[in-house]
Design an enzyme around this catalytic site. Sequence first.
Site, PDB file in Angstrom:
ATOM      1  N   HIS A  36       0.794  -1.240   0.000  1.00  0.00           N
ATOM      2  CA  HIS A  36       0.000   0.000   0.000  1.00  0.00           C
ATOM      3  C   HIS A  36       0.821   1.283   0.000  1.00  0.00           C
ATOM      4  O   HIS A  36       0.264   2.369  -0.141  1.00  0.00           O
ATOM      5  CB  HIS A  36      -0.923   0.020   1.223  1.00  0.00           C
ATOM      6  CG  HIS A  36      -2.062  -0.952   1.115  1.00  0.00           C
ATOM      7  ND1 HIS A  36      -3.318  -0.577   0.721  1.00  0.00           N
ATOM      8  CD2 HIS A  36      -2.116  -2.291   1.306  1.00  0.00           C
ATOM      9  CE1 HIS A  36      -4.113  -1.630   0.694  1.00  0.00           C
ATOM     10  NE2 HIS A  36      -3.397  -2.695   1.052  1.00  0.00           N
ATOM     11  N   ASP A  63       3.378   9.725  -0.506  1.00  0.00           N
ATOM     12  CA  ASP A  63       2.208   8.942  -0.103  1.00  0.00           C
ATOM     13  C   ASP A  63       1.986   7.837  -1.127  1.00  0.00           C
ATOM     14  O   ASP A  63       2.052   8.103  -2.334  1.00  0.00           O
ATOM     15  CB  ASP A  63       0.964   9.861  -0.073  1.00  0.00           C
ATOM     16  CG  ASP A  63      -0.049   9.445   0.985  1.00  0.00           C
ATOM     17  OD1 ASP A  63      -0.057   8.261   1.362  1.00  0.00           O
ATOM     18  OD2 ASP A  63      -0.832  10.308   1.420  1.00  0.00           O
TER      19      ASP A  63
HETATM   20  P1  ADQ Z   1      -3.116   6.103   5.053  1.00  0.00           P
HETATM   21  O1  ADQ Z   1      -1.726   6.557   5.226  1.00  0.00           O
HETATM   22  O2  ADQ Z   1      -3.888   5.818   6.283  1.00  0.00           O
HETATM   23  O3  ADQ Z   1      -3.193   4.801   4.099  1.00  0.00           O
HETATM   24  P2  ADQ Z   1      -5.056   7.550   3.232  1.00  0.00           P
HETATM   25  O4  ADQ Z   1      -4.982   6.836   1.952  1.00  0.00           O
HETATM   26  O5  ADQ Z   1      -5.172   9.018   3.078  1.00  0.00           O
HETATM   27  O6  ADQ Z   1      -3.825   7.301   4.189  1.00  0.00           O
HETATM   28  O7  ADQ Z   1      -6.334   7.032   3.992  1.00  0.00           O
HETATM   29  C1  ADQ Z   1      -6.765   7.602   5.198  1.00  0.00           C
HETATM   30  C2  ADQ Z   1      -8.214   7.215   5.458  1.00  0.00           C
HETATM   31  O8  ADQ Z   1      -8.507   7.513   6.820  1.00  0.00           O
HETATM   32  C3  ADQ Z   1      -9.203   8.000   4.614  1.00  0.00           C
HETATM   33  O9  ADQ Z   1     -10.244   7.146   4.248  1.00  0.00           O
HETATM   34  C4  ADQ Z   1      -9.710   9.097   5.559  1.00  0.00           C
HETATM   35  O10 ADQ Z   1     -11.046   9.484   5.341  1.00  0.00           O
HETATM   36  C5  ADQ Z   1      -9.584   8.421   6.903  1.00  0.00           C
HETATM   37  N1  ADQ Z   1      -9.259   9.443   7.917  1.00  0.00           N
HETATM   38  C6  ADQ Z   1      -8.191  10.245   7.947  1.00  0.00           C
HETATM   39  N2  ADQ Z   1      -8.241  11.059   9.008  1.00  0.00           N
HETATM   40  C7  ADQ Z   1      -9.378  10.758   9.664  1.00  0.00           C
HETATM   41  C8  ADQ Z   1     -10.003  11.257  10.835  1.00  0.00           C
HETATM   42  N3  ADQ Z   1      -9.463  12.270  11.534  1.00  0.00           N
HETATM   43  N4  ADQ Z   1     -11.140  10.670  11.240  1.00  0.00           N
HETATM   44  C9  ADQ Z   1     -11.704   9.678  10.530  1.00  0.00           C
HETATM   45  N5  ADQ Z   1     -11.172   9.191   9.401  1.00  0.00           N
HETATM   46  C10 ADQ Z   1     -10.028   9.725   8.976  1.00  0.00           C
HETATM   47  C11 ADQ Z   1      -2.239   3.923   3.492  1.00  0.00           C
HETATM   48  C12 ADQ Z   1      -1.207   4.582   2.581  1.00  0.00           C
HETATM   49  C13 ADQ Z   1      -1.906   5.427   1.538  1.00  0.00           C
HETATM   50  C14 ADQ Z   1      -2.895   4.573   0.745  1.00  0.00           C
HETATM   51  C15 ADQ Z   1      -3.787   3.773   1.672  1.00  0.00           C
HETATM   52  C16 ADQ Z   1      -4.613   2.753   0.909  1.00  0.00           C
HETATM   53  O11 ADQ Z   1      -0.302   5.382   3.338  1.00  0.00           O
HETATM   54  O12 ADQ Z   1      -0.984   6.035   0.655  1.00  0.00           O
HETATM   55  O13 ADQ Z   1      -3.706   5.407  -0.055  1.00  0.00           O
HETATM   56  O14 ADQ Z   1      -3.033   3.070   2.656  1.00  0.00           O
HETATM   57  O15 ADQ Z   1      -3.799   1.909   0.176  1.00  0.00           O
END
Ligand code: ADQ
Length: 462
Positions: free
Chosen positions: A161, A368
């Site tokens: 990921h 990211d």
């Molecule tokens: P993450 O680093 O966790 O994922 P991201 O892809 O942005 O990052 O996903 C975060 C998720 O958490 C989103 O669905 C968002 O809505 C939710 N979220 C964030 N802050 C929140 C909050 N304060 N309260 C509730 N929900 C919140 C890892 C990798 C990424 C990749 C994903 C999926 O680092 O690059 O996109 O996996 O593969």
Amino acid sequence: MNTNRLIVVSNRGPYHLHLTKQGLKREKTVGGLVTSILPMLETARGVWIAWGEPEGRFPGSPKQPSFDLRYLKLTPDQIQGYYYGLANTALWPLCHYFLGRVHYDNAQWQVYEQVNRQFAQATLGEAKPGDIIWIHDYHLTLVPRFLRAQQPSARIAFFWHIPFPSPELFCTLPWRRPLLESLLTCDLLGFHIPEYAENFIETAAEVLDAQCKGTTVEHHGLATQVLARPIGIDYDQVNRQARSLATEKRVRRLRKTLNGQRIIFGVERMDYTKGIFERLQAMEHLLERNPELRGTITLIQLVTPSRANVEAYRQKKREIDEIVGRINGRFSDGIWMPIRYQYRSFSLAELAAYYRAADIALVTPLRDGLNLVAKEYVASRVQTDGVLILSEFAGVAHQLPEALMVNPYNVEDMAAALKHALEMPKEEQHRRMQVMQARIKAEDISWWMKEFLDRMNGVAVQ
Ligand code: ADQ
């Protein structure tokens, strides 16, 4: 779509479980993997194996009893060595190009190996012939090899990921060989974008002398298909939530509180890779150079607590707290405050309202793997307006070239993009947003799952 059972294996499960007098209470965990995969598993048959408490086997969802959770217990020493140690102070910074933050420690590697073995054992206990085993992410890179050794005919897929860095960087890892060898025992290995897949193939060729034929890598008589497909979101669900009456009410309340100011929005886990500090600097720069904007814009920055046991994360939080205080102290006029910063978790309903209310989303990670926040913002724009400012170092930039692209290390560049976004005519906003929406809707989570599972269904069961 898929007739075989699916065994998902990942570090954390989709829920924090609490055994209460009223029965089992589930609280959804925050993170990209869960947001994407849970809706799909809720309609499938299978098991999700993860580290969590209480230990044991539980129904995965009250709605769908044919999907179970199997939680493994780890000791505090294992959690320290495997999760906070090897995974989050070696592999995470390495793969996000933060070589200066990397700490390699052989004792941690031993614990990582031991925990991966434990996950493999649990998986062997659950998997029946024909099941598809789908392992996720950098915490569990050694699971495929342990599985393959004990069950040569298992059908194994792995999805990475986070970014897969260039070979020069990856080769600094003392355990590069066992890690790559294990990944090459999978039938299918997935990455978000072609760049990561190419980096992996190049590294495997360099370190293991693995042979590459098109998108297949051969090593020690095994063939691994390498596939680049960016994970999707449940577009319709996000869009429905954004359109709901409840969201509309929240948006109205929020706008009223902010007294007509334009809203700039950011949300992420607390992480030094997410570029939160640099984004705040850009906001400061913008207000410093454009005094006429003072009192007319607000940055709402939400941050979810994450990995707070790692010093680098605590340090980043202190820096963010400090710069928010400094900027607000410097520009507030008693009524207006440029930054509204909240450090906690948020419900989907709350997030939907912020996405829908935001005139601009600032998604500016320093690096990211993909980034789901950008996709959620796009899916929530029910009037097809709004501007997405996106880091060129987020994997999702590959999929959303219509966003305003920035170099997140360049504070002036980000401030200029903010100015550009604030001045962008509505027609241009619609034009860009409609294209992005069509793509994110077409390449949603069902599309992504199908891309992988169809290929896995094609892997022969021996
Ligand atoms: P993450 O680093 O966790 O994922 P991201 O892809 O942005 O990052 O996903 C975060 C998720 O958490 C989103 O669905 C968002 O809505 C939710 N979220 C964030 N802050 C929140 C909050 N304060 N309260 C509730 N929900 C919140 C890892 C990798 C990424 C990749 C994903 C999926 O680092 O690059 O996109 O996996 O593969």
